[in-house]
Design a protein around this motif. Structure first.
Motif, PDB file in Angstrom:
ATOM      1  N   MET A   1      15.116 -15.571  -7.741  1.00 57.53           N
ATOM      2  CA  MET A   1      14.755 -15.141  -6.409  1.00 57.53           C
ATOM      3  C   MET A   1      13.263 -15.386  -6.197  1.00 57.53           C
ATOM      4  SD  MET A   1      15.104 -11.375  -4.594  1.00 57.53           S
ATOM      5  CE  MET A   1      16.796 -11.595  -4.124  1.00 57.53           C
ATOM      6  N   LYS A   2      12.909 -15.839  -5.006  1.00 60.68           N
ATOM      7  CA  LYS A   2      11.507 -16.050  -4.674  1.00 60.68           C
ATOM      8  C   LYS A   2      10.906 -14.704  -4.252  1.00 60.68           C
ATOM      9  CE  LYS A   2      10.352 -18.578  -1.046  1.00 60.68           C
ATOM     10  NZ  LYS A   2      10.002 -19.712  -0.180  1.00 60.68           N
ATOM     11  N   ILE A   3       9.859 -14.292  -4.954  1.00 65.78           N
ATOM     12  CA  ILE A   3       9.176 -13.029  -4.674  1.00 65.78           C
ATOM     13  C   ILE A   3       7.854 -13.340  -3.975  1.00 65.78           C
ATOM     14  CG2 ILE A   3       8.186 -10.926  -5.669  1.00 65.78           C
ATOM     15  CD1 ILE A   3      11.185 -11.129  -6.217  1.00 65.78           C
ATOM     16  N   ASN A   4       7.633 -12.727  -2.822  1.00 62.29           N
ATOM     17  CA  ASN A   4       6.398 -12.902  -2.061  1.00 62.29           C
ATOM     18  C   ASN A   4       5.638 -11.581  -2.082  1.00 62.29           C
ATOM     19  OD1 ASN A   4       6.996 -15.622  -0.823  1.00 62.29           O
ATOM     20  ND2 ASN A   4       8.753 -14.450  -0.116  1.00 62.29           N
ATOM     21  N   LEU A   5       4.592 -11.495  -2.901  1.00 62.03           N
ATOM     22  CA  LEU A   5       3.753 -10.299  -2.926  1.00 62.03           C
ATOM     23  C   LEU A   5       2.762 -10.383  -1.778  1.00 62.03           C
ATOM     24  CD1 LEU A   5       2.803  -9.915  -6.702  1.00 62.03           C
ATOM     25  CD2 LEU A   5       4.614  -8.746  -5.444  1.00 62.03           C
ATOM     26  N   MET A   6       2.588  -9.282  -1.043  1.00 59.75           N
ATOM     27  CA  MET A   6       1.658  -9.268   0.075  1.00 59.75           C
ATOM     28  C   MET A   6       0.738  -8.057  -0.038  1.00 59.75           C
ATOM     29  SD  MET A   6       4.146 -10.555   3.092  1.00 59.75           S
ATOM     30  CE  MET A   6       2.765 -10.897   4.126  1.00 59.75           C
ATOM     31  N   ILE A   7      -0.549  -8.299   0.220  1.00 63.70           N
ATOM     32  CA  ILE A   7      -1.521  -7.213   0.199  1.00 63.70           C
ATOM     33  C   ILE A   7      -2.425  -7.351   1.415  1.00 63.70           C
ATOM     34  CG2 ILE A   7      -3.193  -8.427  -1.265  1.00 63.70           C
ATOM     35  CD1 ILE A   7      -3.721  -5.645  -2.592  1.00 63.70           C
ATOM     36  N   PHE A   8      -2.759  -6.209   2.017  1.00 57.38           N
ATOM     37  CA  PHE A   8      -3.640  -6.153   3.173  1.00 57.38           C
ATOM     38  C   PHE A   8      -4.978  -5.601   2.705  1.00 57.38           C
ATOM     39  CE2 PHE A   8      -5.302  -3.866   6.899  1.00 57.38           C
ATOM     40  CZ  PHE A   8      -5.345  -4.906   7.810  1.00 57.38           C
ATOM     41  N   ILE A   9      -6.059  -6.329   2.980  1.00 55.74           N
ATOM     42  CA  ILE A   9      -7.394  -5.939   2.533  1.00 55.74           C
ATOM     43  C   ILE A   9      -8.256  -5.692   3.760  1.00 55.74           C
ATOM     44  CG2 ILE A   9      -9.413  -6.633   1.190  1.00 55.74           C
ATOM     45  CD1 ILE A   9      -7.490  -8.648  -0.240  1.00 55.74           C
ATOM     46  N   SER A  10      -8.951  -4.548   3.778  1.00 53.57           N
ATOM     47  CA  SER A  10      -9.813  -4.248   4.917  1.00 53.57           C
ATOM     48  C   SER A  10     -11.135  -3.657   4.450  1.00 53.57           C
ATOM     49  CB  SER A  10      -9.117  -3.269   5.869  1.00 53.57           C
ATOM     50  OG  SER A  10      -8.935  -2.034   5.227  1.00 53.57           O
ATOM     51  N   ALA A  12     -14.111  -0.915   5.970  1.00 52.78           N
ATOM     52  CA  ALA A  12     -14.592   0.004   6.995  1.00 52.78           C
ATOM     53  C   ALA A  12     -16.032  -0.329   7.369  1.00 52.78           C
ATOM     54  CB  ALA A  12     -14.493   1.441   6.504  1.00 52.78           C
ATOM     55  N   ILE A  13     -16.780  -0.854   6.425  1.00 49.83           N
ATOM     56  CA  ILE A  13     -18.180  -1.199   6.666  1.00 49.83           C
ATOM     57  C   ILE A  13     -18.275  -2.416   7.577  1.00 49.83           C
ATOM     58  CG2 ILE A  13     -20.301  -2.045   5.576  1.00 49.83           C
ATOM     59  CD1 ILE A  13     -19.512  -0.318   3.126  1.00 49.83           C
ATOM     60  N   GLU A  14     -17.471  -3.427   7.283  1.00 57.23           N
ATOM     61  CA  GLU A  14     -17.448  -4.642   8.101  1.00 57.23           C
ATOM     62  C   GLU A  14     -16.351  -4.473   9.144  1.00 57.23           C
ATOM     63  OE1 GLU A  14     -17.764  -8.353   5.706  1.00 57.23           O
ATOM     64  OE2 GLU A  14     -17.562  -6.940   4.033  1.00 57.23           O
ATOM     65  N   GLN A  15     -16.712  -3.834  10.266  1.00 59.38           N
ATOM     66  CA  GLN A  15     -15.744  -3.547  11.323  1.00 59.38           C
ATOM     67  C   GLN A  15     -14.958  -4.792  11.697  1.00 59.38           C
ATOM     68  OE1 GLN A  15     -15.061  -0.525  12.684  1.00 59.38           O
ATOM     69  NE2 GLN A  15     -16.505   0.432  11.285  1.00 59.38           N
ATOM     70  N   GLU A  16     -13.704  -4.605  11.980  1.00 57.16           N
ATOM     71  CA  GLU A  16     -12.790  -5.668  12.392  1.00 57.16           C
ATOM     72  C   GLU A  16     -12.590  -6.735  11.314  1.00 57.16           C
ATOM     73  OE1 GLU A  16     -13.666  -7.246  16.270  1.00 57.16           O
ATOM     74  OE2 GLU A  16     -14.275  -5.292  17.011  1.00 57.16           O
ATOM     75  N   LYS A  17     -12.940  -6.426  10.086  1.00 60.43           N
ATOM     76  CA  LYS A  17     -12.748  -7.383   8.986  1.00 60.43           C
ATOM     77  C   LYS A  17     -11.523  -6.938   8.200  1.00 60.43           C
ATOM     78  CE  LYS A  17     -14.266 -10.597   6.031  1.00 60.43           C
ATOM     79  NZ  LYS A  17     -15.014 -11.781   6.116  1.00 60.43           N
ATOM     80  N   SER A  18     -10.467  -7.690   8.320  1.00 58.95           N
ATOM     81  CA  SER A  18      -9.259  -7.429   7.544  1.00 58.95           C
ATOM     82  C   SER A  18      -8.566  -8.757   7.301  1.00 58.95           C
ATOM     83  CB  SER A  18      -8.331  -6.449   8.263  1.00 58.95           C
ATOM     84  OG  SER A  18      -7.910  -6.991   9.481  1.00 58.95           O
ATOM     85  N   ILE A  19      -7.819  -8.783   6.226  1.00 61.27           N
ATOM     86  CA  ILE A  19      -7.167 -10.033   5.833  1.00 61.27           C
ATOM     87  C   ILE A  19      -5.876  -9.705   5.090  1.00 61.27           C
ATOM     88  CG2 ILE A  19      -8.355 -10.260   3.625  1.00 61.27           C
ATOM     89  CD1 ILE A  19      -8.707 -13.240   4.321  1.00 61.27           C
ATOM     90  N   SER A  20      -4.884 -10.550   5.251  1.00 62.84           N
ATOM     91  CA  SER A  20      -3.634 -10.432   4.503  1.00 62.84           C
ATOM     92  C   SER A  20      -3.573 -11.584   3.518  1.00 62.84           C
ATOM     93  CB  SER A  20      -2.426 -10.498   5.436  1.00 62.84           C
ATOM     94  OG  SER A  20      -2.429  -9.399   6.312  1.00 62.84           O
ATOM     95  N   MET A  21      -3.117 -11.276   2.307  1.00 63.40           N
ATOM     96  CA  MET A  21      -3.002 -12.313   1.281  1.00 63.40           C
ATOM     97  C   MET A  21      -1.618 -12.242   0.663  1.00 63.40           C
ATOM     98  SD  MET A  21      -6.765 -12.500  -0.411  1.00 63.40           S
ATOM     99  CE  MET A  21      -6.495 -14.175  -0.969  1.00 63.40           C
ATOM    100  N   MET A  22      -1.146 -13.400   0.164  1.00 59.83           N
ATOM    101  CA  MET A  22       0.195 -13.463  -0.409  1.00 59.83           C
ATOM    102  C   MET A  22       0.179 -14.349  -1.652  1.00 59.83           C
ATOM    103  SD  MET A  22       3.837 -14.431   1.405  1.00 59.83           S
ATOM    104  CE  MET A  22       3.374 -16.028   1.995  1.00 59.83           C
ATOM    105  N   LYS A  23       1.050 -13.998  -2.583  1.00 59.62           N
ATOM    106  CA  LYS A  23       1.285 -14.801  -3.779  1.00 59.62           C
ATOM    107  C   LYS A  23       2.797 -14.891  -3.957  1.00 59.62           C
ATOM    108  CE  LYS A  23       0.152 -15.132  -8.689  1.00 59.62           C
ATOM    109  NZ  LYS A  23      -0.656 -14.540  -9.779  1.00 59.62           N
ATOM    110  N   THR A  24       3.289 -16.095  -4.184  1.00 65.43           N
ATOM    111  CA  THR A  24       4.726 -16.325  -4.302  1.00 65.43           C
ATOM    112  C   THR A  24       5.055 -16.867  -5.685  1.00 65.43           C
ATOM    113  OG1 THR A  24       4.852 -16.804  -1.936  1.00 65.43           O
ATOM    114  CG2 THR A  24       6.682 -17.568  -3.300  1.00 65.43           C
ATOM    115  N   PHE A  25       6.150 -16.358  -6.249  1.00 58.72           N
ATOM    116  CA  PHE A  25       6.608 -16.845  -7.548  1.00 58.72           C
ATOM    117  C   PHE A  25       8.102 -16.605  -7.664  1.00 58.72           C
ATOM    118  CE2 PHE A  25       4.991 -12.567  -7.930  1.00 58.72           C
ATOM    119  CZ  PHE A  25       5.961 -11.883  -8.637  1.00 58.72           C
TER     120      PHE A  25
END
Length: 99
Positions: A1-10, A12-25
């Motif tokens: 099965m293909k597993i897609n790990l996802m994490i959301f990084i934000s 508070a100091i850098e307002q409006e700075k957020s990013i989503s990242m993924m790793k698949t295996f």
């Protein structure tokens, strides 16, 4: 099965700075809510908060507990670079919406 790990990084100091990242295996065991996932790119292990399975495409989307970079005491840019060095990639909002 293909597993897609996802994490959301934000940040508070850098307002409006957020990013989503993924790793698949490929993996035969699927994670469940409450599992702690470890990865060479992580500063610490992260808890699985949601698991979505698509049996038709034989893939699993695993959402990890969000990361607030200030709590981890590591600069957001440094953390992203570390994740990218371990096969994680940034996921655009358009890509997230199509999943």
């Amino acid at each position: 099965m293909k597993i897609n790990l996802m994490i959301f990084i934000s940040s508070a100091i850098e307002q409006e700075k957020s990013i989503s990242m993924m790793k698949t295996f490929e993996y035969d065991i699927r994670p469940v809510k409450g599992d702690i996932m470890d990865d060479p790119g992580f500063h610490n292990g992260y808890e699985v908060v949601k698991v979505s399975i698509n049996y038709a495409s034989n893939e699993c989307f695993v959402s990890l507990h969000p990361l607030a970079s200030e709590i981890e005491e590591i600069k957001m840019e440094t953390y992203i670079e570390k994740l990218e060095a371990h096969s994680w990639h940034v996921v655009s909002k358009e890509e997230l919406n199509s999943m």
